[in-house]
Design an enzyme around this catalytic site. Structure first.
Site, PDB file in Angstrom:
ATOM      1  N   TRP A   1      -0.351   1.266  -3.905  1.00 31.28           N
ATOM      2  CA  TRP A   1      -0.576   0.102  -4.955  1.00 31.28           C
ATOM      3  C   TRP A   1      -1.813  -0.801  -4.789  1.00 31.28           C
ATOM      4  O   TRP A   1      -2.312  -1.357  -5.533  1.00 31.28           O
ATOM      5  CB  TRP A   1       0.887  -0.528  -4.836  1.00 31.28           C
ATOM      6  CG  TRP A   1       1.108  -1.318  -6.146  1.00 31.28           C
ATOM      7  CD1 TRP A   1       1.724  -2.565  -6.045  1.00 31.28           C
ATOM      8  CD2 TRP A   1       0.336  -1.324  -7.413  1.00 31.28           C
ATOM      9  NE1 TRP A   1       1.605  -3.285  -7.321  1.00 31.28           N
ATOM     10  CE2 TRP A   1       0.855  -2.408  -8.073  1.00 31.28           C
ATOM     11  CE3 TRP A   1      -0.094  -0.312  -7.914  1.00 31.28           C
ATOM     12  CZ2 TRP A   1       0.895  -2.868  -9.421  1.00 31.28           C
ATOM     13  CZ3 TRP A   1      -0.396  -0.520  -9.553  1.00 31.28           C
ATOM     14  CH2 TRP A   1      -0.093  -1.639 -10.168  1.00 31.28           C
TER      15      TRP A   1
ATOM     16  N   ARG B   1      -4.506  -1.429   7.360  1.00 28.05           N
ATOM     17  CA  ARG B   1      -3.881  -1.721   8.752  1.00 28.05           C
ATOM     18  C   ARG B   1      -4.496  -0.308   9.552  1.00 28.05           C
ATOM     19  O   ARG B   1      -4.864  -0.653  10.727  1.00 28.05           O
ATOM     20  CB  ARG B   1      -2.591  -1.779   8.574  1.00 28.05           C
ATOM     21  CG  ARG B   1      -1.760  -2.094   9.786  1.00 28.05           C
ATOM     22  CD  ARG B   1      -0.351  -2.211   9.402  1.00 28.05           C
ATOM     23  NE  ARG B   1       0.342  -2.022  10.452  1.00 28.05           N
ATOM     24  CZ  ARG B   1       0.980  -0.878  10.970  1.00 28.05           C
ATOM     25  NH1 ARG B   1       0.965   0.093  10.262  1.00 28.05           N
ATOM     26  NH2 ARG B   1       1.584  -0.996  12.200  1.00 28.05           N
TER      27      ARG B   1
ATOM     28  N   LYS C   1       7.891  -5.397  -3.613  1.00 24.96           N
ATOM     29  CA  LYS C   1       9.083  -5.385  -4.339  1.00 24.96           C
ATOM     30  C   LYS C   1      10.367  -5.397  -3.280  1.00 24.96           C
ATOM     31  O   LYS C   1      10.411  -4.219  -2.681  1.00 24.96           O
ATOM     32  CB  LYS C   1       9.098  -4.384  -5.431  1.00 24.96           C
ATOM     33  CG  LYS C   1       8.058  -4.591  -6.451  1.00 24.96           C
ATOM     34  CD  LYS C   1       8.087  -3.347  -7.512  1.00 24.96           C
ATOM     35  CE  LYS C   1       7.116  -3.299  -8.452  1.00 24.96           C
ATOM     36  NZ  LYS C   1       6.999  -2.243  -9.268  1.00 24.96           N
TER      37      LYS C   1
ATOM     38  N   GLY D   1       6.044  -5.055 -12.479  1.00 24.00           N
ATOM     39  CA  GLY D   1       6.124  -3.863 -13.630  1.00 24.00           C
ATOM     40  C   GLY D   1       6.240  -2.775 -13.527  1.00 24.00           C
ATOM     41  O   GLY D   1       6.055  -2.137 -12.407  1.00 24.00           O
TER      42      GLY D   1
ATOM     43  N   ALA E   1       1.197   3.769  -9.073  1.00 24.45           N
ATOM     44  CA  ALA E   1      -0.330   3.352  -8.761  1.00 24.45           C
ATOM     45  C   ALA E   1      -1.125   4.618  -9.141  1.00 24.45           C
ATOM     46  O   ALA E   1      -2.131   4.144  -9.406  1.00 24.45           O
ATOM     47  CB  ALA E   1      -0.197   3.362  -6.851  1.00 24.45           C
TER      48      ALA E   1
ATOM     49  N   LYS F   1      15.646  -3.011  -8.943  1.00 25.94           N
ATOM     50  CA  LYS F   1      15.293  -1.563  -9.790  1.00 25.94           C
ATOM     51  C   LYS F   1      15.103  -0.359  -8.424  1.00 25.94           C
ATOM     52  O   LYS F   1      15.582   0.713  -8.741  1.00 25.94           O
ATOM     53  CB  LYS F   1      14.404  -1.768 -10.624  1.00 25.94           C
ATOM     54  CG  LYS F   1      12.994  -1.974 -10.058  1.00 25.94           C
ATOM     55  CD  LYS F   1      12.239  -0.558  -9.780  1.00 25.94           C
ATOM     56  CE  LYS F   1      10.791  -0.809  -8.880  1.00 25.94           C
ATOM     57  NZ  LYS F   1      10.338   0.375  -8.389  1.00 25.94           N
TER      58      LYS F   1
ATOM     59  N   THR G   1      11.278   3.813 -13.019  1.00 29.15           N
ATOM     60  CA  THR G   1      11.263   4.254 -11.788  1.00 29.15           C
ATOM     61  C   THR G   1      12.918   5.030 -11.725  1.00 29.15           C
ATOM     62  O   THR G   1      12.956   6.026 -10.728  1.00 29.15           O
ATOM     63  CB  THR G   1      11.668   3.167 -10.708  1.00 29.15           C
ATOM     64  OG1 THR G   1      10.943   2.028 -11.115  1.00 29.15           O
ATOM     65  CG2 THR G   1      11.462   3.520  -9.103  1.00 29.15           C
TER      66      THR G   1
ATOM     67  N   VAL H   1       6.331   4.062   1.890  1.00 30.55           N
ATOM     68  CA  VAL H   1       7.440   3.206   1.880  1.00 30.55           C
ATOM     69  C   VAL H   1       8.338   3.237   0.580  1.00 30.55           C
ATOM     70  O   VAL H   1       8.174   3.409  -0.513  1.00 30.55           O
ATOM     71  CB  VAL H   1       7.126   1.587   1.954  1.00 30.55           C
ATOM     72  CG1 VAL H   1       6.274   1.216   0.538  1.00 30.55           C
ATOM     73  CG2 VAL H   1       8.287   0.610   2.178  1.00 30.55           C
TER      74      VAL H   1
HETATM   75  N1  LIG Z   1       3.076   2.574  -5.058  1.00 25.89           N
HETATM   76  C1  LIG Z   1       3.445   2.169  -6.491  1.00 25.89           C
HETATM   77  O1  LIG Z   1       3.282   2.850  -7.394  1.00 25.89           O
HETATM   78  C2  LIG Z   1       3.841   0.775  -6.087  1.00 25.89           C
HETATM   79  C3  LIG Z   1       4.182   0.172  -5.221  1.00 25.89           C
HETATM   80  N2  LIG Z   1       4.528  -1.138  -5.311  1.00 25.89           N
HETATM   81  C4  LIG Z   1       4.911  -2.137  -3.992  1.00 25.89           C
HETATM   82  O2  LIG Z   1       3.525  -2.254  -3.400  1.00 25.89           O
HETATM   83  C5  LIG Z   1       4.140  -2.567  -1.887  1.00 25.89           C
HETATM   84  C6  LIG Z   1       3.251  -1.593  -1.177  1.00 25.89           C
HETATM   85  O3  LIG Z   1       3.705  -0.074  -1.579  1.00 25.89           O
HETATM   86  P1  LIG Z   1       2.686   0.778  -1.496  1.00 25.89           P
HETATM   87  O4  LIG Z   1       1.356   0.152  -1.718  1.00 25.89           O
HETATM   88  O5  LIG Z   1       3.098   2.105  -2.434  1.00 25.89           O
HETATM   89  O6  LIG Z   1       2.695   1.527  -0.109  1.00 25.89           O
HETATM   90  P2  LIG Z   1       2.408   2.938   0.656  1.00 25.89           P
HETATM   91  O7  LIG Z   1       3.767   3.599   0.657  1.00 25.89           O
HETATM   92  O8  LIG Z   1       1.444   3.683  -0.251  1.00 25.89           O
HETATM   93  O9  LIG Z   1       1.737   2.903   1.865  1.00 25.89           O
HETATM   94  C7  LIG Z   1       2.246   2.216   3.109  1.00 25.89           C
HETATM   95  C8  LIG Z   1       1.739   0.912   3.470  1.00 25.89           C
HETATM   96  O10 LIG Z   1       2.494   0.118   4.107  1.00 25.89           O
HETATM   97  C9  LIG Z   1       1.634  -0.511   5.099  1.00 25.89           C
HETATM   98  N3  LIG Z   1       2.415  -0.677   6.493  1.00 25.89           N
HETATM   99  C10 LIG Z   1       3.007   0.059   7.365  1.00 25.89           C
HETATM  100  N4  LIG Z   1       3.559  -0.346   8.501  1.00 25.89           N
HETATM  101  C11 LIG Z   1       3.152  -1.872   8.168  1.00 25.89           C
HETATM  102  C12 LIG Z   1       3.146  -2.968   8.881  1.00 25.89           C
HETATM  103  N5  LIG Z   1       3.888  -2.847  10.241  1.00 25.89           N
HETATM  104  N6  LIG Z   1       2.532  -4.110   8.506  1.00 25.89           N
HETATM  105  C13 LIG Z   1       1.688  -3.946   7.535  1.00 25.89           C
HETATM  106  N7  LIG Z   1       1.634  -2.838   6.653  1.00 25.89           N
HETATM  107  C14 LIG Z   1       2.202  -1.949   7.164  1.00 25.89           C
HETATM  108  C15 LIG Z   1       0.533   0.613   5.368  1.00 25.89           C
HETATM  109  O11 LIG Z   1      -0.549   0.108   6.134  1.00 25.89           O
HETATM  110  C16 LIG Z   1       0.515   1.044   4.117  1.00 25.89           C
HETATM  111  O12 LIG Z   1      -0.437   0.132   3.370  1.00 25.89           O
HETATM  112  C17 LIG Z   1       5.681  -2.133  -1.967  1.00 25.89           C
HETATM  113  O13 LIG Z   1       6.517  -3.414  -2.049  1.00 25.89           O
HETATM  114  C18 LIG Z   1       5.760  -1.438  -3.220  1.00 25.89           C
HETATM  115  O14 LIG Z   1       7.342  -1.507  -3.878  1.00 25.89           O
HETATM  116  C19 LIG Z   1       4.681  -1.777  -6.488  1.00 25.89           C
HETATM  117  C20 LIG Z   1       4.109  -1.440  -7.628  1.00 25.89           C
HETATM  118  C21 LIG Z   1       3.979   0.071  -7.526  1.00 25.89           C
HETATM  119  O1  LIG Z   2       7.550   0.140  -8.144  1.00 30.95           O
HETATM  120  C1  LIG Z   2       6.937   1.277  -8.638  1.00 30.95           C
HETATM  121  C2  LIG Z   2       6.659   1.421  -9.887  1.00 30.95           C
HETATM  122  O2  LIG Z   2       6.539   0.456 -10.782  1.00 30.95           O
HETATM  123  C3  LIG Z   2       7.006   2.501  -7.554  1.00 30.95           C
HETATM  124  O3  LIG Z   2       8.128   2.988  -7.645  1.00 30.95           O
HETATM  125  P1  LIG Z   2       8.639   3.871  -5.845  1.00 30.95           P
HETATM  126  O4  LIG Z   2       8.212   2.865  -4.934  1.00 30.95           O
HETATM  127  O5  LIG Z   2       9.898   4.087  -6.297  1.00 30.95           O
HETATM  128  O6  LIG Z   2       7.338   4.663  -5.911  1.00 30.95           O
END
Ligand SMILES: NC(=O)C1=CN([C@@H]2O[C@H](COP(=O)(O)OP(=O)(O)OC[C@H]3O[C@@H](n4cnc5c(N)ncnc54)[C@H](O)[C@@H]3O)[C@@H](O)[C@H]2O)C=CC1
Ligand SMILES: O=C(CO)COP(=O)(O)O
Length: 324
Positions: A10, A30, A100, A128, A132, A183, A240, A271
């Protein structure tokens, strides 16, 4: 110049949005392999493979260098946000929180954690229905940008809006955060329905009754009903709970097929926030006196207190009641 803290899927997709007009974007990663991959190959091989990234995105593991940018989009996993923000200097800045979840232990929402760690920062929330990989490809997306100060919210929305990336404004930070956190837990429940082959009716019921839980909890914590029914609440819930592109939904599918949570979560680099939010949500709901049977059932399943079959049987056996 815009900065992004966190180069998972994201954070990388949001950096791509921010860089779409040629703007310089600094992205804190990181992992050194992610820094090298983005700077040398203009791709995040680890977390967002297959998407060519704008050359104006520059990655670094140096938090201070990235934090020279303003605003900063904060896109770490929720449980790590406090430790990352604690590394920032005390200057006044604008933080746009994009993770989130609810913090374990403190039961704080992300804006509460950010207020504690960065007391002089202005805080907004961006949340929202936004997978990603779709955003990174430039597919049309709408999202809630919530900021208590409507004027600052308008400026931030104008800064990050792009032709296919459309922020809608709100002032209800609590509502935007609760929708996104809750959610994820409900998506696990819908995944269980899918994993057990219980059909579309059951999934639609789970979404609707889950939304009732999100609304009860949100209202008890001061959220506005309109925010919960908007992009960051119902919109993200529907997305989701309907797709294996969701990590939370996929986790639920595995649980529904009878696999253990510990096995499904072991060694994953991405995550599934719902697994961390479920226990703290159960505790927060109990503290607020709010009934959240689906969230409680997901928690029991994750903690091995019930099987997927027992979880579904228990939900179906609840006493009949008024819908609202
Ligand atoms: N992937 C998506 O489509 C979406 C994700 N989000 C939210 O964005 C946030 C980040 O998720 P993603 O980008 O999907 O992550 P990801 O699942 O793609 O990658 C894992 C992330 O966690 C980090 N990480 C792992 N251990 C860590 C630590 N000890 N300290 C700091 N960072 C650490 C990694 O460096 C990496 O950036 C979450 O809260 C997720 O719910 C929100 C909207 C969409
Ligand atoms: O927050 C998300 C879409 O809005 C991504 O959902 P997941 O973290 O379940 O992949």
């Amino acid at each position: 110049m815009i900065g992004v803290l966190g180069a998972g899927a994201w954070g990388t997709a949001l950096a791509q949005v921010a860089a779409a007009d040629g703007r310089e974007v600094r992205l804190w990663a990181r992992e050194l392999e992610v820094v090298a991959s983005i700077n040398e190959a203009h791709e995040n091989h680890l977390f967002l493979p297959g998407v060519p990234l704008a050359p104006s995105i520059r990655a670094s593991d140096d938090l201070a260098w990235v934090a020279e940018a303003d605003p900063l989009l904060v896109v770490t996993p929720s449980q790590h946000m406090r430790s990352v923000l604690s590394g920032l200097d005390a200057r006044q800045r604008q933080l746009i929180l994009c993770c989130k979840g609810i913090e374990a232990g403190t039961m704080q929402l992300m804006h509460e954690v950010a207020h504690e760690t960065c007391p002089s920062a202005t805080i907004a929330v961006l949340s929202g229905p936004t997978f990603a990989h779709e955003v990174a490809k430039g597919l049309p997306t709408a999202i809630t940008l919530a900021c208590a100060d409507a004027g600052i919210g308008r400026k931030l929305a104008a800064l990050i809006a792009r032709p296919a990336f459309r922020p809608y404004l709100a002032t209800d930070v609590v509502g935007a955060e609760i929708g996104g956190a809750v959610k994820n837990v409900l998506a696990i429940a819908c995944g269980v329905v899918e994993g057990r082959g219980l059909g579309q009716n059951a999934r639609a019921s789970m979404i609707s009754r889950g939304f009732a839980e999100m609304t009860r909890f949100g209202l008890a914590r001061g959220a506005h009903a309109e925010t919960l029914a908007g992009l960051s609440g119902l919109g993200d819930l529907v997305l989701t709970c309907s797709s294996t592109s969701s990590r939370n939904f996929s986790l639920g599918v595995g649980l529904g097929q009878g696999r253990a949570a510990a096995d499904l979560l072991a060694d994953r680099r991405t995550v599934a926030e719902g697994a961390f939010t479920a226990p703290v949500l159960r505790a927060a709901a109990a503290a607020a006196g709010v009934d959240m049977p689906i969230a409680q059932a997901v928690c029991a399943l994750l903690e091995g207190e019930a099987t997927a079959e027992q979880m579904i049987d228990a939900l179906l056996a609840r006493p009949l009641r008024a819908e609202w």
